[in-house]
Design a protein around this motif. Sequence first.
Motif, PDB file in Angstrom:
ATOM      1  N   MET A   1       0.853  -1.190   0.000  1.00  0.00           N
ATOM      2  CA  MET A   1       0.000   0.000   0.000  1.00  0.00           C
ATOM      3  C   MET A   1       0.888   1.239   0.000  1.00  0.00           C
ATOM      4  N   THR A   2       0.581   2.186  -0.864  1.00  0.00           N
ATOM      5  CA  THR A   2       1.340   3.433  -0.971  1.00  0.00           C
ATOM      6  C   THR A   2       0.417   4.619  -0.719  1.00  0.00           C
ATOM      7  N   PHE A   3       1.053   5.751  -0.405  1.00  0.00           N
ATOM      8  CA  PHE A   3       0.319   6.983  -0.132  1.00  0.00           C
ATOM      9  C   PHE A   3       0.768   8.041  -1.126  1.00  0.00           C
ATOM     10  N   SER A   4      -0.187   8.763  -1.651  1.00  0.00           N
ATOM     11  CA  SER A   4       0.129   9.750  -2.697  1.00  0.00           C
ATOM     12  C   SER A   4       0.986  10.893  -2.159  1.00  0.00           C
ATOM     13  N   PHE A   5       0.778  11.270  -0.894  1.00  0.00           N
ATOM     14  CA  PHE A   5       1.557  12.395  -0.357  1.00  0.00           C
ATOM     15  C   PHE A   5       3.025  12.024  -0.126  1.00  0.00           C
ATOM     16  N   LEU A   6       3.345  10.726  -0.215  1.00  0.00           N
ATOM     17  CA  LEU A   6       4.739  10.303  -0.073  1.00  0.00           C
ATOM     18  C   LEU A   6       5.411  10.056  -1.424  1.00  0.00           C
ATOM     19  N   ASN A   7       4.784  10.473  -2.522  1.00  0.00           N
ATOM     20  CA  ASN A   7       5.370  10.254  -3.843  1.00  0.00           C
ATOM     21  C   ASN A   7       6.757  10.874  -3.997  1.00  0.00           C
ATOM     22  N   PRO A   8       6.993  12.102  -3.488  1.00  0.00           N
ATOM     23  CA  PRO A   8       8.356  12.632  -3.585  1.00  0.00           C
ATOM     24  C   PRO A   8       9.384  11.775  -2.843  1.00  0.00           C
ATOM     25  N   LEU A   9       8.967  11.200  -1.724  1.00  0.00           N
ATOM     26  CA  LEU A   9       9.886  10.349  -0.969  1.00  0.00           C
ATOM     27  C   LEU A   9      10.104   9.012  -1.680  1.00  0.00           C
ATOM     28  N   TYR A  10       9.054   8.486  -2.313  1.00  0.00           N
ATOM     29  CA  TYR A  10       9.230   7.266  -3.104  1.00  0.00           C
ATOM     30  C   TYR A  10      10.244   7.492  -4.222  1.00  0.00           C
ATOM     31  N   THR A  11      10.137   8.634  -4.862  1.00  0.00           N
ATOM     32  CA  THR A  11      11.062   8.950  -5.957  1.00  0.00           C
ATOM     33  C   THR A  11      12.488   9.074  -5.442  1.00  0.00           C
ATOM     34  N   ALA A  12      12.667   9.744  -4.287  1.00  0.00           N
ATOM     35  CA  ALA A  12      14.014   9.937  -3.742  1.00  0.00           C
ATOM     36  C   ALA A  12      14.646   8.602  -3.345  1.00  0.00           C
ATOM     37  N   VAL A  13      13.886   7.745  -2.655  1.00  0.00           N
ATOM     38  CA  VAL A  13      14.407   6.453  -2.212  1.00  0.00           C
ATOM     39  C   VAL A  13      14.748   5.567  -3.409  1.00  0.00           C
ATOM     40  N   SER A  14      13.847   5.507  -4.368  1.00  0.00           N
ATOM     41  CA  SER A  14      14.111   4.666  -5.545  1.00  0.00           C
ATOM     42  C   SER A  14      15.295   5.187  -6.349  1.00  0.00           C
ATOM     43  N   TRP A  15      15.462   6.506  -6.421  1.00  0.00           N
ATOM     44  CA  TRP A  15      16.589   7.075  -7.172  1.00  0.00           C
ATOM     45  C   TRP A  15      17.917   6.699  -6.508  1.00  0.00           C
ATOM     46  N   ILE A  16      17.984   6.785  -5.163  1.00  0.00           N
ATOM     47  CA  ILE A  16      19.225   6.420  -4.460  1.00  0.00           C
ATOM     48  C   ILE A  16      19.551   4.946  -4.689  1.00  0.00           C
ATOM     49  N   ILE A  17      18.526   4.083  -4.617  1.00  0.00           N
ATOM     50  CA  ILE A  17      18.755   2.646  -4.817  1.00  0.00           C
ATOM     51  C   ILE A  17      19.259   2.373  -6.229  1.00  0.00           C
ATOM     52  N   VAL A  18      18.663   3.019  -7.225  1.00  0.00           N
ATOM     53  CA  VAL A  18      19.063   2.806  -8.618  1.00  0.00           C
ATOM     54  C   VAL A  18      20.494   3.262  -8.855  1.00  0.00           C
ATOM     55  N   GLN A  19      20.910   4.371  -8.257  1.00  0.00           N
ATOM     56  CA  GLN A  19      22.270   4.863  -8.453  1.00  0.00           C
ATOM     57  C   GLN A  19      23.289   3.882  -7.875  1.00  0.00           C
ATOM     58  N   PHE A  20      23.029   3.374  -6.693  1.00  0.00           N
ATOM     59  CA  PHE A  20      23.959   2.393  -6.111  1.00  0.00           C
ATOM     60  C   PHE A  20      23.895   1.066  -6.881  1.00  0.00           C
ATOM     61  N   HIS A  21      22.724   0.717  -7.389  1.00  0.00           N
ATOM     62  CA  HIS A  21      22.619  -0.519  -8.170  1.00  0.00           C
ATOM     63  C   HIS A  21      23.460  -0.437  -9.439  1.00  0.00           C
ATOM     64  N   SER A  22      23.429   0.699 -10.105  1.00  0.00           N
ATOM     65  CA  SER A  22      24.266   0.871 -11.306  1.00  0.00           C
ATOM     66  C   SER A  22      25.747   0.809 -10.963  1.00  0.00           C
ATOM     67  N   LEU A  23      26.124   1.242  -9.764  1.00  0.00           N
ATOM     68  CA  LEU A  23      27.521   1.174  -9.347  1.00  0.00           C
ATOM     69  C   LEU A  23      27.951  -0.262  -9.079  1.00  0.00           C
ATOM     70  N   TYR A  24      27.123  -0.995  -8.337  1.00  0.00           N
ATOM     71  CA  TYR A  24      27.483  -2.374  -7.996  1.00  0.00           C
ATOM     72  C   TYR A  24      27.308  -3.336  -9.174  1.00  0.00           C
ATOM     73  N   SER A  25      26.596  -2.898 -10.221  1.00  0.00           N
ATOM     74  CA  SER A  25      26.415  -3.770 -11.383  1.00  0.00           C
ATOM     75  C   SER A  25      27.714  -4.000 -12.135  1.00  0.00           C
ATOM     76  N   HIS A  26      28.741  -3.146 -11.901  1.00  0.00           N
ATOM     77  CA  HIS A  26      30.046  -3.347 -12.531  1.00  0.00           C
ATOM     78  C   HIS A  26      30.810  -4.500 -11.874  1.00  0.00           C
ATOM     79  N   VAL A  27      30.398  -4.909 -10.676  1.00  0.00           N
ATOM     80  CA  VAL A  27      31.084  -5.973  -9.947  1.00  0.00           C
ATOM     81  C   VAL A  27      30.226  -7.230  -9.866  1.00  0.00           C
TER      82      VAL A  27
END
Length: 389
Positions: A1-27
């Motif tokens: 279940m998600t909340f619409s007022f937390l959409n900016p936080l969902y975007t921030a958390v997912s963006w941080i995870i994706v950036q680290f995932h792209s870094l660790y994908s080289h290893v």
Amino acid sequence: MTFSFLNPLYTAVSWIIVQFHSLYSHVFDPDGGWAWGLAIASMVVVIRICLIPLFVKQIKATRAMQAIQPKMKAIQERYKNDRQRQSEEMMKLYKEAGTNPFSSCLPILVQAPFFTALYGVLAKVAKGQDIGVIHGDLLVSAGKAHIFGAPLSATFLGSDETSVKIVTAVMIILMSLSQFITQRQLMTKNVDLTVKTPFMQQQKMLMYVFPVMFAVMGINFPVGVLVYWLTTNVWSMGQQLIVIHNNPTPGSKAFQERQARLKKAGRLRPDGTEIKGALWGILPPSKEALSAASTASAVVEESVQARRQQPRRQTKSQRQAGAPHPAEQGQDTVAEQPADQAVPADSGSKPTPAKPTPAKQTAAKPAGTKQGTRQQPKRGGGQRPKRKS
């Protein structure tokens, strides 16, 4: 279940995870659990680094609570029969000290939105729905990721696979155990257990309530959320160990151990303060500073020993008990007895030696009266005067 007022936080958390995932994908394998699991753990590290100022504020608030422990105990004893007045006085004391008993919960309260956002991101990934910046190929890759055979979005109760239940059960136990150890080391080493106050009762309650609460809720957490909480608990435990070792609460057991270490290393001044080195105390102090501190300590120790070797002052009774006989000390007697107080010796009896009297003495008293007693006046005539009619 998600909340619409937390959409900016969902975007921030997912963006941080994706950036680290792209870094660790080289290893590691981009679709593997290591790349996605380490990305979540790295996000935790970033969040906790940002919370360091709040952690410092928490330490100061906890120290303030320790400083007002005697006042809290006095209020508790004074108004033990009036709970309302006791609560009012406690709140007034908290306001004056600039602290409150819930200061230790600040890091957890601040992390709650990030925890909720991560939970929502993983729930959407489990359903194959886009969330934040995770969509398309990233969404498919996250759905394939497994940690020791357990998908990131799997839960203990929501899966029938044995591997998922084993992985989640082990992670829940480690998460609760790390939470308990973190709170216990605070209670046993960094606080004064001799003072019984509401603050101490709160800390003891948190030591047992939090692990049980995380264990109960953990059976519904996805594997990715368990990775999040396990990482943050391990970070808290290590961070608190460093603080207790290097900057413990004054008067605690850890503080006494630290003072003993500094004294053994020669880094303790006579006033009890530490000799810090360069770079905010990270580097060791110079030899000149250690030499000056050791010299000052030697001077203080020598003065203490000199004071201890001084003879004790005797009381008056001790001096009189150890004083020599007047006949033996000759001219060194304190004072000679007056002639009018000498008692004549009877014939055949041995002369009684005169007792020494203090130097300061008033007029001679008549013979037959005891020294130190007051002489009562005699009544004259023996007859009472007649009353006039």
